[in-house]
Design a protein around this motif. Structure first.
Motif, PDB file in Angstrom:
ATOM      1  N   HIS A  53      -6.248   8.594  -3.957  1.00  0.00           N
ATOM      2  CA  HIS A  53      -5.882   8.030  -5.262  1.00  0.00           C
ATOM      3  C   HIS A  53      -7.073   7.274  -5.847  1.00  0.00           C
ATOM      4  CE1 HIS A  53      -5.266   4.547  -2.650  1.00  0.00           C
ATOM      5  NE2 HIS A  53      -5.074   3.761  -3.697  1.00  0.00           N
ATOM      6  N   HIS A  55      -7.709   4.130  -6.908  1.00  0.00           N
ATOM      7  CA  HIS A  55      -8.098   2.726  -6.813  1.00  0.00           C
ATOM      8  C   HIS A  55      -9.501   2.680  -6.236  1.00  0.00           C
ATOM      9  CE1 HIS A  55      -3.772   0.939  -6.913  1.00  0.00           C
ATOM     10  NE2 HIS A  55      -4.361   0.861  -8.094  1.00  0.00           N
ATOM     11  N   HIS A 134       2.973   4.001  -4.860  1.00  0.00           N
ATOM     12  CA  HIS A 134       1.899   2.992  -4.805  1.00  0.00           C
ATOM     13  C   HIS A 134       1.797   2.348  -6.186  1.00  0.00           C
ATOM     14  CE1 HIS A 134      -1.614   0.943  -3.467  1.00  0.00           C
ATOM     15  NE2 HIS A 134      -2.473   1.667  -4.115  1.00  0.00           N
ATOM     16  N   ASP A 156      -2.630   4.558   0.590  1.00  0.00           N
ATOM     17  CA  ASP A 156      -1.890   3.334   0.258  1.00  0.00           C
ATOM     18  C   ASP A 156      -0.464   3.710  -0.106  1.00  0.00           C
ATOM     19  OD1 ASP A 156      -4.167   1.867   0.620  1.00  0.00           O
ATOM     20  OD2 ASP A 156      -4.480   1.411  -1.502  1.00  0.00           O
TER      21      ASP A 156
END
Ligand SMILES: [Zn+2]
Length: 235
Positions: A53, A55, A134, A156
């Motif tokens: 992802h 982030h 998430h 996550d």
């Protein structure tokens, strides 16, 4: 290579897990991971990178990876496959507009898109991406197998029945435990506490649990195996 949470542990690198089999697959590439890889060889020789992802702690070192591939020691090495979520190439293009050029990542990497629930082949492994909750960000966990052993990586995630599916009977479940308690999280949920990890592990039937993405300052009960940068595990 790195196991820090969203902020680095002392002296630590952020998310990056190198799987070595018939090929080399890097799962996530957060800040500090590229430097750790360079400790071992001039420029990392990996066949594929897969990102869970967007982030920053899970992808940020793709930026210096581009610069080193264009202008540094990575220049003469084969292109690396970069596996992204379905809209990942678009997201990278948006980041590229601000950080360099819109096509900076595709200049260096062979961009590939994975799809929820559809296994893809990368670096000699079969990787099944499963969607996990998430916060409000599109996020996946990876279930990786070489037909002999299976490893699950949570990326996550907040609490979810999908975690047990991801790690079903796996040889090793690498799972994040960012939180002291679940009620310290935001809404919608985005991370796990140790007891929530334990519940997912118990439900999965996985053989071994490795805790990661854990802030150094949080206590961790004895009996848990906790990741550290440079930890080398034979699955
Ligand atoms: Zn995240």
């Amino acid at each position: 290579m790195g196991c820090s949470p969203a902020w680095p542990n002392p002296g630590g690198a952020q998310s990056g897990y190198l799987l070595e089999g018939s090929g080399r697959l890097l799962m996530d590439c957060g800040p500090g991971v590229l430097a750790r890889l360079r400790d071992e060889e001039g420029w990392p020789r990996v066949d594929a990178i897969a990102i869970t992802h967007f982030h920053l702690d899970h992808w940020g070192d793709l930026v210096p990876w581009v610069w080193g591939s264009l202008y540094g020691l990575g220049h003469d090495l084969p292109r690396v496959e970069l596996w992204l979520s379905p809209r990942g190439a678009e997201q990278l293009s948006e980041f590229g507009q601000r950080l360099g050029w819109p096509d900076m990542f595709e200049r260096v990497f062979d961009l590939r898109a994975y799809e929820e629930g559809e296994p893809f082949e990368a670096a000699g492994f079969s990787v099944l991406p499963l969607r996990l909750p998430h916060y409000t960000l599109e996020t996946y966990g990876f279930r990786v197998t070489n037909d002999d052993k299976t490893l699950a990586y949570s990326g996550d995630s907040g609490p979810s029945d999908q975690l047990a599916e991801l790690a079903r009977d796996a040889d090793l479940f690498v799972c994040e435990a960012t939180l002291l308690t679940g009620d310290a999280d935001g809404q919608p949920r985005g991370h796990l506490s140790l007891d929530e990890v334990q519940a997912a592990f118990d439900a999965s039937g996985a053989k071994r649990l490795l805790i990661t993405h854990r802030p150094h300052e949080l206590p961790t009960d004895d009996g848990y195996e906790v990741a550290y940068d440079g930890l080398d595990i034979e699955v």
